[in-house]
Each structure stands twice: as structure tokens, then as C-alpha cells.
Write a protein that holds these residues in place. Structure first.
Motif, PDB file in Angstrom:
ATOM      1  N   GLU A 243      -2.676  11.050  -1.866  1.00 12.22           N
ATOM      2  CA  GLU A 243      -4.127  11.138  -1.852  1.00 12.22           C
ATOM      3  C   GLU A 243      -4.672  10.578  -0.545  1.00 12.22           C
ATOM      4  OE1 GLU A 243      -5.663   9.366  -5.464  1.00 12.22           O
ATOM      5  OE2 GLU A 243      -5.147  11.191  -6.555  1.00 12.22           O
ATOM      6  N   ALA A 244      -5.974  10.763  -0.329  1.00 12.89           N
ATOM      7  CA  ALA A 244      -6.581  10.304   0.921  1.00 12.89           C
ATOM      8  C   ALA A 244      -6.441   8.795   1.086  1.00 12.89           C
ATOM      9  CB  ALA A 244      -8.052  10.717   0.963  1.00 12.89           C
ATOM     10  N   GLN A 245      -6.626   8.051  -0.022  1.00 14.05           N
ATOM     11  CA  GLN A 245      -6.495   6.600   0.035  1.00 14.05           C
ATOM     12  C   GLN A 245      -5.134   6.180  -0.516  1.00 14.05           C
ATOM     13  OE1 GLN A 245      -8.854   8.139  -1.912  1.00 14.05           O
ATOM     14  NE2 GLN A 245     -10.895   7.380  -1.418  1.00 14.05           N
ATOM     15  N   GLU A 246      -4.525   5.216   0.136  1.00  8.96           N
ATOM     16  CA  GLU A 246      -3.259   4.693  -0.369  1.00  8.96           C
ATOM     17  C   GLU A 246      -3.511   3.834  -1.599  1.00  8.96           C
ATOM     18  OE1 GLU A 246      -1.848   2.645   3.044  1.00  8.96           O
ATOM     19  OE2 GLU A 246      -1.039   4.448   3.993  1.00  8.96           O
ATOM     20  N   GLY A 247      -2.572   3.868  -2.537  1.00  8.41           N
ATOM     21  CA  GLY A 247      -2.693   3.067  -3.739  1.00  8.41           C
ATOM     22  C   GLY A 247      -2.318   1.618  -3.483  1.00  8.41           C
ATOM     23  N   PHE A 248      -2.853   0.726  -4.316  1.00  7.98           N
ATOM     24  CA  PHE A 248      -2.622  -0.713  -4.174  1.00  7.98           C
ATOM     25  C   PHE A 248      -1.635  -1.158  -5.248  1.00  7.98           C
ATOM     26  CE2 PHE A 248      -3.671  -5.172  -5.113  1.00  7.98           C
ATOM     27  CZ  PHE A 248      -3.592  -5.725  -3.838  1.00  7.98           C
ATOM     28  N   LEU A 249      -0.486  -1.683  -4.822  1.00  3.23           N
ATOM     29  CA  LEU A 249       0.581  -2.085  -5.740  1.00  3.23           C
ATOM     30  C   LEU A 249       0.838  -3.579  -5.623  1.00  3.23           C
ATOM     31  CD1 LEU A 249       2.910  -1.364  -7.717  1.00  3.23           C
ATOM     32  CD2 LEU A 249       4.343  -0.974  -5.695  1.00  3.23           C
TER      33      LEU A 249
ATOM     34  N   PHE B 216       0.863  -1.170   0.000  1.00  5.56           N
ATOM     35  CA  PHE B 216       0.000   0.000   0.000  1.00  5.56           C
ATOM     36  C   PHE B 216       0.904   1.227   0.000  1.00  5.56           C
ATOM     37  CE2 PHE B 216      -2.617  -3.393   1.588  1.00  5.56           C
ATOM     38  CZ  PHE B 216      -3.829  -3.164   0.945  1.00  5.56           C
ATOM     39  N   VAL B 217       0.701   2.088  -1.012  1.00  3.13           N
ATOM     40  CA  VAL B 217       1.651   3.158  -1.300  1.00  3.13           C
ATOM     41  C   VAL B 217       0.986   4.519  -1.159  1.00  3.13           C
ATOM     42  CG1 VAL B 217       3.218   4.106  -3.041  1.00  3.13           C
ATOM     43  CG2 VAL B 217       2.857   1.627  -2.906  1.00  3.13           C
ATOM     44  N   ASP B 218       1.650   5.421  -0.455  1.00  2.00           N
ATOM     45  CA  ASP B 218       1.201   6.809  -0.335  1.00  2.00           C
ATOM     46  C   ASP B 218       1.562   7.537  -1.625  1.00  2.00           C
ATOM     47  OD1 ASP B 218       0.576   9.407   0.315  1.00  2.00           O
ATOM     48  OD2 ASP B 218       2.167   9.632   1.819  1.00  2.00           O
ATOM     49  N   ILE B 219       0.535   7.974  -2.373  1.00  2.00           N
ATOM     50  CA  ILE B 219       0.778   8.735  -3.606  1.00  2.00           C
ATOM     51  C   ILE B 219       0.237  10.160  -3.477  1.00  2.00           C
ATOM     52  CG2 ILE B 219       0.848   6.706  -5.103  1.00  2.00           C
ATOM     53  CD1 ILE B 219      -2.053   7.351  -5.921  1.00  2.00           C
TER      54      ILE B 219
END
Length: 405
Positions: free
Chosen positions: A71-77, A66-69
Motif C-alpha cells: 500500500e501507499a503507506q507502510e504498516g507499523f509493526l 515499518f513494513v511494505d504490505i
């Protein structure tokens, strides 16, 4: 069968850049982006963005990070068998799908795909000096973004743009441009088609209609015979289903709908009718809508899965309202309402050079236009002169407007 005439229309306005893909005389797809000059404004991550993120947590069962990009929601990698990630470490990712509702963006570690070796190296060098999270890559002119996003694979057709400077930028990149005036969207009925695509229902011949409901998990389309049931005879269901199949993919394309889609057709009259309906669906989607078909049941339930690479038109234009109530509704976002108001004012200024129109707006809309987006007013004044007025009117709802000429 005559070849379909394909056109791309690009409209560069004071508040936004819009594009439409038109087959013959029917708009089938839209793109909405920043105005030329607003490309650097903060915005949510979009498909294709390359971002320097930071790994927050790693899920071994999911084999993903789970990556901080930013935005409010973390991205899924997702992590491949040979890929490793370290919590707290920076990582370069490409956005495969933007955040939708409570779901964070879908990311890919294959960010250098489609980039030349030199371009990939330049981004790596840029990331070394950046602080995560940060968007990498050069900003493109909004008109070029519009062309690249709206253009279908193998496009061979005409491109119209209403801005001379934008036409020069596109032409310098090898795009053959036909200049046009500020009314190209109006003449092709694009605005009316966008308004119709924001409606829940779509009319079919004879009084039947499609009812289209979007959720975070899937989209459900109900085929309703409606008034057609009062006058039709014989195999009514089969006739309505064939009309629905012909209209379905245009409606889905205009709405920008992807993901899991379930269509509740009327029960076909028999196996032959089911086979004919599947054939009609195959023909109708060709060159218009990419989807993997599932099964068509005996009672007419049909499912398919389409790529979901961007927000739908409904998600882009509206937001949930009524949190805490038994059922929430949706209203236009301030950004969408503001751009709609500025577009109406800009059109009035262009059509009537001697007019002195007034744009009356609700309190929230005035605050947005004057405080958050003052450059839109400045562009209008530069293009058409300061012969207009934008002011609040207490009679209006906070996000509504009225144009007085």
C-alpha cells in the motif's frame, strides 16, 4: 424487559455485498464488501488480513518495524522483547487496523492466532513460494465475509440473505438461513439509515441534535439543545443529555466510529445529574458499543476510547476534495457512487420486470462503470436480461446519475 430481537440481513447485489445488523427494527451496524465474484479484485488491506510483507526500516527507539504490505503507506509493526526483524527480510503479519488517512496500517506479528496448526503451516508453505508483498489465505465468498464481519460475539438470531447460492454456502458452514427477496434492505429502512449516518447531524427528541465531526485523530460529538431550548423548562440540560446518551452509541455504531471520542454534553445541573448521566451511558452502550469510559467533567465534557478495527462509514464512502484550499471538503468516491447507481438500476429491474430503465451517468461515472467495472453490467444482464441502458449525459455532474424509467 423483553429480549432484543437480533437479525442479520445480507444483500448480494451485482456491484457489492452489503450486510446490516438489526436490533428489533433498528439497524445498528453495517458492512460493505465486494460483489460475489469480485472477491479477488484489488482492495486495501482490512482487519484480519494475513499478508507476507517486507521490512523496509526498523526504528530502535520505537521498537518497531515499518513494513511494505503493498500500500501507499507502510504498516507499523511493534516488536516484542523477544522479536527481531531484519531490514529487507520478508515477514508474515496480520492487519489489526487498516490504513486511515496518512497513517499506515497497524500490524501484528501474532498472525497465527486463531488458526489451527494445519492452517498456519499451510500459510507458511504458501509464503515460501510468494513474492512479498502478497496477501495470504484463501479467498472467502463475499456472503461468508459479510456474515463473519457483521456477526457480534454470541449472536443468536435470524439470518436473511437474498441470494440462493449464497444461502447454500452459508448453510454448508452451519449458518441457519432464512431466504428472502431483493427488497429486504428496503423493507427494514436500511438505505435510509445509511444515508442518515452519512449526515453530520443526528436529531434528538424535542428539537435537540448531535453534531458529529470525524478527524484522523479523534471524533468530537457536540450535544446541541437547538430548538428544545425554546420550549423546555426546568432542568433542560439534564433532559437533553439523557436523550443524547440514549441515542449516542447507536449513532456511533452505525457510523463505524472508533478511536478517541470526545462528547461535549450540556453542563449537568449537579453531581446527581452527572451520576445519572454516567449510568445512562453505561446502560445505553450495553451489547451495542464497546468502549473504555474516561471522565465526565462538571461542565459536561466526556471522553472514551473505542476499538478502531476498520474504516468508518464516512471514510469508506467519501474522500477529501479541495486539497490546497483553506478547508477541504468530502465527496463520494467513484466506487461508492458507482455501486449506488448500479443498486438503483438493479432495484428498478427487480421491481418492474417489464420495464426498460435507462441509467444516465456523469462522464467519470460512465468511465468507471464501463472500463473499470464492466462485470457489474454483465451480471445485471444475466439476472434481468439486457433490457436496460447505461449511458453518459453531459447535463450531469461527473459522479452523479439519474434513473429514467
Amino acid at each position: 424487559m423483553a429480549a432484543v430481537k437480533r437479525r442479520i440481513l445480507i444483500e448480494c447485489g451485482a456491484g457489492e455485498t452489503r450486510a446490516a445488523l438489526v436490533f428489533d427494527d433498528e439497524p445498528v451496524r453495517f458492512w460493505f464488501g465486494p460483489a460475489r465474484g469480485d472477491e479477488a479484485l484489488p482492495r486495501p488491506a482490512q482487519t484480519g488480513d494475513i499478508i507476507l510483507g517486507r521490512v523496509r526500516t526498523i526504528s530502535k527507539p520505537l521498537r518497531a518495524a515499518f513494513v511494505d504490505i503493498g500500500e501507499a503507506q507502510e504498516g507499523f509493526l511493534p516488536l516484542g522483547a523477544a522479536e527481531e526483524a531484519v531490514e529487507g527480510a520478508p515477514v508474515i503479519v496480520r492487519v489489526k487496523r487498516p490504513a486511515v488517512g496518512a497513517k499506515g496500517a497497524a500490524l501484528s506479528a501474532d498472525w497465527a492466532r486463531d488458526l489451527g496448526r494445519g492452517a498456519a503451516k499451510a500459510l507458511e508453505e504458501k509464503s515460501a513460494d510468494a513474492s512479498a508483498p502478497a496477501r495470504l489465505g484463501a479467498l472467502r465468498d463475499a456472503s461468508m465475509q459479510a456474515f463473519m464481519q457483521i456477526r457480534p460475539p454470541g449472536f443468536e438470531g435470524q439470518v436473511f440473505v437474498n441470494d440462493v447460492a449464497a444461502a447454500q454456502i452459508l448453510h454448508a458452514q452451519g449458518v441457519e438461513i432464512l431466504a428472502d427477496d431483493d427488497r429486504l434492505f428496503e423493507r427494514c429502512g436500511v438505505d435510509e439509515t445509511i444515508d442518515a449516518a452519512l449526515e453530520r447531524t443526528a436529531a434528538l427528541p424535542g428539537g435537540a441534535h448531535l453534531v458529529i465531526d470525524e478527524t484522523e485523530g479523534l471524533t468530537v460529538v457536540d450535544v446541541d439543545a437547538g430548538a428544545a431550548a425554546d420550549s423546555a423548562t426546568g432542568h433542560l440540560n439534564d433532559k437533553v443529555n439523557m436523550a443524547a446518551a440514549k441515542a449516542l452509541f447507536g449513532e456511533l455504531s452505525r457510523r463505524g466510529i472508533g478511536g478517541r471520542i470526545v462528547v461535549d454534553f450540556l453542563p449537568p445541573s449537579g453531581p446527581a445529574a452527572r451520576k445519572a448521566l454516567l449510568g445512562a451511558l453505561e446502560r445505553a452502550r450495553e451489547g451495542l458499543f464497546s468502549a473504555r469510559f474516561g471522565r465526565l467533567s462538571a461542565d459536561g465534557l466526556f471522553d472514551m476510547t473505542a476499538p478502531r478495527a476498520a474504516l468508518s462509514l464516512l471514510e469508506l464512502a467519501t474522500e477529501p476534495v479541495g486539497a490546497g484550499l483553506a478547508r477541504t471538503g468530502r465527496r463520494f468516491t467513484l466506487d461508492w457512487a458507482g455501486k449506488t447507481a448500479i443498486r438503483a438500476l438493479e432495484r428498478a429491474l427487480a421491481v418492474r420486470p417489464q420495464a426498460r430503465p435507462r441509467l444516465l451517468v456523469g462522464a467519470a461515472l460512465e468511465d468507471y462503470l464501463c472500463e473499470a467495472r464492466p462485470q457489474w453490467r454483465e451480471r445485471l444482464a444475466a439476472r434481468h436480461g439486457a433490457r436496460f441502458e447505461i449511458r453518459a449525459d453531459d447535463r450531469l455532474e461527473e459522479r452523479s446519475f439519474e434513473l429514467v424509467e
